[in-house]
Design a protein around this motif. Structure first.
Motif, PDB file in Angstrom:
ATOM      1  N   THR A 343       8.502  -1.658  -8.787  1.00 57.02           N
ATOM      2  CA  THR A 343       8.832  -0.252  -8.571  1.00 57.02           C
ATOM      3  C   THR A 343       7.701   0.646  -9.047  1.00 57.02           C
ATOM      4  O   THR A 343       7.431   1.698  -8.449  1.00 57.02           O
ATOM      5  N   LEU A 344       7.025   0.263 -10.116  1.00 59.89           N
ATOM      6  CA  LEU A 344       5.896   1.061 -10.612  1.00 59.89           C
ATOM      7  C   LEU A 344       4.732   1.011  -9.616  1.00 59.89           C
ATOM      8  O   LEU A 344       4.004   2.000  -9.443  1.00 59.89           O
ATOM      9  N   TRP A 345       4.563  -0.123  -8.938  1.00 59.88           N
ATOM     10  CA  TRP A 345       3.563  -0.191  -7.866  1.00 59.88           C
ATOM     11  C   TRP A 345       3.978   0.722  -6.710  1.00 59.88           C
ATOM     12  O   TRP A 345       3.118   1.295  -6.013  1.00 59.88           O
ATOM     13  N   PHE A 346       5.268   0.875  -6.470  1.00 61.81           N
ATOM     14  CA  PHE A 346       5.750   1.801  -5.446  1.00 61.81           C
ATOM     15  C   PHE A 346       5.335   3.233  -5.788  1.00 61.81           C
ATOM     16  O   PHE A 346       4.831   3.974  -4.933  1.00 61.81           O
ATOM     17  N   LEU A 347       5.515   3.639  -7.036  1.00 62.20           N
ATOM     18  CA  LEU A 347       5.087   4.978  -7.444  1.00 62.20           C
ATOM     19  C   LEU A 347       3.586   5.142  -7.237  1.00 62.20           C
ATOM     20  O   LEU A 347       3.116   6.196  -6.789  1.00 62.20           O
ATOM     21  N   HIS A 348       2.839   4.114  -7.558  1.00 58.70           N
ATOM     22  CA  HIS A 348       1.386   4.147  -7.360  1.00 58.70           C
ATOM     23  C   HIS A 348       1.044   4.285  -5.880  1.00 58.70           C
ATOM     24  O   HIS A 348       0.160   5.072  -5.502  1.00 58.70           O
ATOM     25  N   ALA A 349       1.748   3.544  -5.024  1.00 60.10           N
ATOM     26  CA  ALA A 349       1.473   3.601  -3.585  1.00 60.10           C
ATOM     27  C   ALA A 349       1.745   4.993  -3.024  1.00 60.10           C
ATOM     28  O   ALA A 349       0.961   5.526  -2.230  1.00 60.10           O
ATOM     29  N   VAL A 350       2.863   5.592  -3.432  1.00 57.79           N
ATOM     30  CA  VAL A 350       3.175   6.947  -2.965  1.00 57.79           C
ATOM     31  C   VAL A 350       2.104   7.921  -3.435  1.00 57.79           C
ATOM     32  O   VAL A 350       1.632   8.784  -2.667  1.00 57.79           O
ATOM     33  N   ASP A 351       1.701   7.814  -4.679  1.00 55.97           N
ATOM     34  CA  ASP A 351       0.668   8.704  -5.223  1.00 55.97           C
ATOM     35  C   ASP A 351      -0.639   8.569  -4.455  1.00 55.97           C
ATOM     36  O   ASP A 351      -1.269   9.577  -4.086  1.00 55.97           O
ATOM     37  N   ARG A 352      -1.055   7.347  -4.171  1.00 59.40           N
ATOM     38  CA  ARG A 352      -2.310   7.134  -3.430  1.00 59.40           C
ATOM     39  C   ARG A 352      -2.188   7.665  -2.002  1.00 59.40           C
ATOM     40  O   ARG A 352      -3.130   8.232  -1.451  1.00 59.40           O
ATOM     41  N   HIS A 353      -1.013   7.490  -1.405  1.00 58.87           N
ATOM     42  CA  HIS A 353      -0.807   7.988  -0.042  1.00 58.87           C
ATOM     43  C   HIS A 353      -0.935   9.514  -0.007  1.00 58.87           C
ATOM     44  O   HIS A 353      -1.648  10.067   0.849  1.00 58.87           O
ATOM     45  N   VAL A 354      -0.273  10.184  -0.921  1.00 60.78           N
ATOM     46  CA  VAL A 354      -0.283  11.651  -0.914  1.00 60.78           C
ATOM     47  C   VAL A 354      -1.683  12.186  -1.212  1.00 60.78           C
ATOM     48  O   VAL A 354      -2.170  13.111  -0.541  1.00 60.78           O
ATOM     49  N   LEU A 355      -2.360  11.613  -2.196  1.00 60.71           N
ATOM     50  CA  LEU A 355      -3.695  12.098  -2.538  1.00 60.71           C
ATOM     51  C   LEU A 355      -4.706  11.810  -1.445  1.00 60.71           C
ATOM     52  O   LEU A 355      -5.625  12.599  -1.204  1.00 60.71           O
ATOM     53  N   THR A 356      -4.549  10.691  -0.751  1.00 61.16           N
ATOM     54  CA  THR A 356      -5.504  10.317   0.293  1.00 61.16           C
ATOM     55  C   THR A 356      -5.275  11.114   1.568  1.00 61.16           C
ATOM     56  O   THR A 356      -6.235  11.520   2.232  1.00 61.16           O
ATOM     57  N   THR A 357      -4.022  11.346   1.917  1.00 57.19           N
ATOM     58  CA  THR A 357      -3.704  11.978   3.202  1.00 57.19           C
ATOM     59  C   THR A 357      -3.371  13.456   3.102  1.00 57.19           C
ATOM     60  O   THR A 357      -3.356  14.164   4.114  1.00 57.19           O
ATOM     61  N   GLY A 358      -3.075  13.938   1.879  1.00 58.84           N
ATOM     62  CA  GLY A 358      -2.618  15.315   1.738  1.00 58.84           C
ATOM     63  C   GLY A 358      -1.207  15.533   2.238  1.00 58.84           C
ATOM     64  O   GLY A 358      -0.811  16.668   2.541  1.00 58.84           O
ATOM     65  N   ASP A 359      -0.424  14.479   2.328  1.00 58.06           N
ATOM     66  CA  ASP A 359       0.927  14.542   2.880  1.00 58.06           C
ATOM     67  C   ASP A 359       1.897  15.056   1.818  1.00 58.06           C
ATOM     68  O   ASP A 359       2.698  14.307   1.247  1.00 58.06           O
ATOM     69  N   THR A 360       1.839  16.365   1.548  1.00 58.43           N
ATOM     70  CA  THR A 360       2.703  16.937   0.520  1.00 58.43           C
ATOM     71  C   THR A 360       4.164  16.955   0.955  1.00 58.43           C
ATOM     72  O   THR A 360       5.066  16.987   0.113  1.00 58.43           O
ATOM     73  N   ASP A 361       4.402  16.933   2.270  1.00 60.59           N
ATOM     74  CA  ASP A 361       5.798  16.886   2.733  1.00 60.59           C
ATOM     75  C   ASP A 361       6.473  15.600   2.260  1.00 60.59           C
ATOM     76  O   ASP A 361       7.640  15.623   1.838  1.00 60.59           O
ATOM     77  N   LEU A 362       5.760  14.477   2.349  1.00 55.59           N
ATOM     78  CA  LEU A 362       6.336  13.222   1.874  1.00 55.59           C
ATOM     79  C   LEU A 362       6.554  13.278   0.365  1.00 55.59           C
ATOM     80  O   LEU A 362       7.573  12.789  -0.141  1.00 55.59           O
ATOM     81  N   ALA A 363       5.602  13.891  -0.334  1.00 57.72           N
ATOM     82  CA  ALA A 363       5.748  13.999  -1.781  1.00 57.72           C
ATOM     83  C   ALA A 363       7.017  14.759  -2.149  1.00 57.72           C
ATOM     84  O   ALA A 363       7.771  14.342  -3.052  1.00 57.72           O
ATOM     85  N   GLU A 364       7.288  15.852  -1.447  1.00 57.09           N
ATOM     86  CA  GLU A 364       8.489  16.628  -1.738  1.00 57.09           C
ATOM     87  C   GLU A 364       9.751  15.873  -1.352  1.00 57.09           C
ATOM     88  O   GLU A 364      10.766  15.920  -2.046  1.00 57.09           O
ATOM     89  N   GLU A 365       9.693  15.169  -0.224  1.00 53.35           N
ATOM     90  CA  GLU A 365      10.856  14.421   0.229  1.00 53.35           C
ATOM     91  C   GLU A 365      11.236  13.319  -0.755  1.00 53.35           C
ATOM     92  O   GLU A 365      12.420  13.085  -1.032  1.00 53.35           O
ATOM     93  N   LEU A 366      10.230  12.632  -1.275  1.00 55.28           N
ATOM     94  CA  LEU A 366      10.496  11.488  -2.160  1.00 55.28           C
ATOM     95  C   LEU A 366      10.622  11.884  -3.625  1.00 55.28           C
ATOM     96  O   LEU A 366      11.033  11.046  -4.444  1.00 55.28           O
TER      97      LEU A 366
END
Length: 606
Positions: A343-366
């Motif tokens: 699960t901690l790797w999941f948090l890391h994956a989401v963080d890398r996705h948002v920082l790499t893509t700028g997908d703040t909508d996903l960040a807010e959703e999750l």
């Protein structure tokens, strides 16, 4: 491109130890060896995945070519039998093997006659296309004998059971109503081939023989160079015939040329299931594991430009959280939440996705789900996983469980239980807390506690602190995460990294434990119990090259990996799961492993 000549192909100790893989994009595959010998129960031309990628069935095991020359028939296949006999010995007639754009290509030569075979899968469906082409000589007759079964990919089927149901249809047959064969001039047969041996299963201490069904053969005349014989096999909707085999092969070449070698290797692990995108942890026997998926996420999705698929995957995984945890695997058919780090790797994956893509909508959703993960870990969740209020560090452990990535058990007993506060779990914990301002005080406490608790008198970091037996300073690679994660708990120390490199680094990755330490195992082979005992007690893991290279990169030092030479040694064009801890570090485990490829690929773009 990997190319092998007649000498390698004709020597089974070389040609039969190098394996190729062609995935179908939904968890199934075709797989075999350079020499053509099926050495594993998992080898076949049509291996079909179910809704769960781990639930695969073997259909078409082989398609054996038989040339008819003026001098008589020449069998070009290679099989091993229960008594060790190799017959026929078609590998001795191979002029060479080449992996071109990730697709296997064989050439047999009998005097002036040269026959070529090439195959590809249809992307997104369980279908294989096999093309035989006469390159010189002729005319010759060609028969293609269809040897099949329908059984669980992890097991065997024998002649003691019912005979497979074979029904003739236009251009071929269906077998067990599960898959269909199409080709020229089909002639029905019907007989058991008893005692087909798989030498790799014997080496792994597993059942080594099975019986296969000779369903029939396809027949055509190749009159001169350029003439072809095309055979297709597919499962699913049997009325939905795929494109002609030659067209499928040509399309696969065009598609695969778009990828770099490592990106093509990564492509094999990203699959689409009825639930959406997912990751096969390794071929041929793994399905989807949340830890492997999330650890591999950056390399498989972000480095390769597949962020849209990755977004879909992250959203789907987020919906499965329970008590702040992801299920570790569904391979067993039931969700198991026995992981402290997935699960901690999941948090890391989401963080890398948002920082790499700028997908703040996903960040807010999750964000509510991610905050729920932290909250559950602070309060405590399954298996004793929870933050210690005294120091903010994450502790974990339960009787009979191994909750970190070093999770092997023998007879229910963990080999490396690492109960307590594990260094990698807490590096991930500190890394995760840094992304939540609400938990700044807890992050500052945990980071300070990490810096105070984990350094050991030996100079490197403890592997576990506050364990049942106290602190464990065994030299293992888990501490690399303390320096390699984006929100690192510590700044890398070049002296410690040099010590780790001297003890653990090999050409294929890092050992899971230093030689000479209690319990070290230098070879990873034998029975399941023997292999599991060695799994994390010295065995080399290529995925660790990622954090090792990243830690050095933080210090401005670029690590040169030797892994490129491995791409032609075991799983062709890919990177293995593991290797022996002792030289010459022979590859072991899955020949094609997701996080091995993902972490090497990610590190290449630091």
């Amino acid at each position: 491109m990997a190319t092998f000549g007649s000498r390698t192909c004709a020597r089974l100790d070389e040609g039969a130890t190098r394996e190729w893989l062609v995935p179908d994009g939904c968890g199934g595959y075709a797989m075999g060896t350079v020499s053509g010998l099926r050495t594993r129960r998992y080898h076949g031309l049509l291996v079909v995945a179910g809704a769960n990628p781990a639930r695969r069935h073997l259909g078409l095991a082989s398609l054996d070519p038989v040339l008819t020359l003026p001098s008589g028939p020449v069998r070009l296949a290679t099989h091993e039998w229960a008594d060790g006999t190799i017959a026929p010995r078609g590998h001795e007639l191979l002029a060479g093997f080449t992996l071109v754009d990730g697709l296997p290509r064989w050439r047999w030569r009998i005097g002036e006659v040269v026959l070529e075979r090439e195959l590809a899968m249809v992307p997104g469906r369980p279908a294989v296309a096999v093309v035989h082409r006469l390159l010189s000589g002729g005319p010759v007759g060609l028969a293609l004998e269809a040897i099949g079964t329908w059984r669980d990919g992890h097991g065997e089927r024998t002649a003691d059971g019912p005979v497979p149901v074979v029904q003739e249809v236009a251009g071929g047959v269906t077998i067990e109503g599960a898959y269909r064969l199409r080709g020229p001039g089909f002639r029905r047969a019907g007989a058991w081939w008893r005692g087909v041996r798989h030498r790799e299963e014997a080496a792994r201490g597993l059942t080594e023989t099975e019986d296969l069904w000779y369903a029939g053969s396809f027949h055509t005349e190749l009159t001169g160079p350029g003439d072809t014989a095309e055979v297709s096999a597919w499962a699913g909707d049997l009325a939905d015939e795929p494109a002609p085999a030659a067209a499928v092969v040509e399309a696969a070449h065009r598609r695969n040329r778009r990828f770099s070698p490592l990106a093509l290797a990564a492509d094999a692990f990203v699959v689409r299931t009825p639930r959406g995108p997912d990751v096969v942890a390794g071929y041929p026997w793994f399905g989807a594991w949340s830890r492997d998926t999330m650890l591999s996420y950056e390399g498989l999705f972000l480095t390769t430009g597949r962020a849209d698929e990755g977004r879909e995957l992250l959203r789907a995984y987020g919906e499965t959280l329970s008590e702040g945890m992801l299920a570790n695997t569904a391979d067993t058919g039931a969700a198991e939440f026995n992981t402290a780090d997935g699960t901690l790797w999941f948090l890391h994956a989401v963080d890398r996705h948002v920082l790499t893509t700028g997908d703040t909508d996903l960040a807010e959703e999750l964000r509510p789900a991610l905050l729920g993960v932290i909250d559950h870990h602070v309060r405590g969740t399954r298996y004793g996983i929870g933050a210690d209020p005294a120091d903010g560090l994450l502790t974990q452990g339960a009787d009979g469980e191994a909750l970190t990535w070093m999770d092997a058990r023998v007879d229910g007993v963990p080999i490396t239980p690492r109960r307590g506060k594990a260094v990698d779990v807490n590096a991930l914990w500190v890394n995760a807390l840094a992304g939540f301002p609400t938990y700044k005080r807890l992050h500052d406490m945990a980071r300070a506690s990490f810096a105070g608790r984990f350094p050991s008198p030996s100079g490197w970091l403890h592997d576990v602190v506050d364990g049942p037996g106290g602190d464990d300073a065994t030299l293992r690679p888990n501490q690399l995460l303390a320096w390699s994660l984006p929100n690192a708990a510590l700044r890398p120390d070049p002296a410690v990294l040099r010590t780790i490199g001297a003890a653990l680094l090999t050409p294929l990755g890092l050992r899971s434990q230093a030689p000479g330490t209690p319990g070290y195992h230098g070879t990873h082979r034998g029975t399941p119990a023997e292999r599991d005992t060695a799994y994390h007690t010295g065995t080399v893991w290529p995925w660790l090259l990622g954090p090792y290279a990243t830690a050095w990169h933080r210090l401005g030092v670029e690590v040169t990996a030797d892994i490129d030479t491995h791409l032609g040694e075991y799983g062709l064009g890919s990177i293995s799961e593991t290797a022996d801890g002792d030289a010459p570090h022979t590859a072991t485990g899955c020949p094609f492993q997701a996080w091995s490829v993902a972490e090497v690929l990610r590190a290449a773009y630091l």
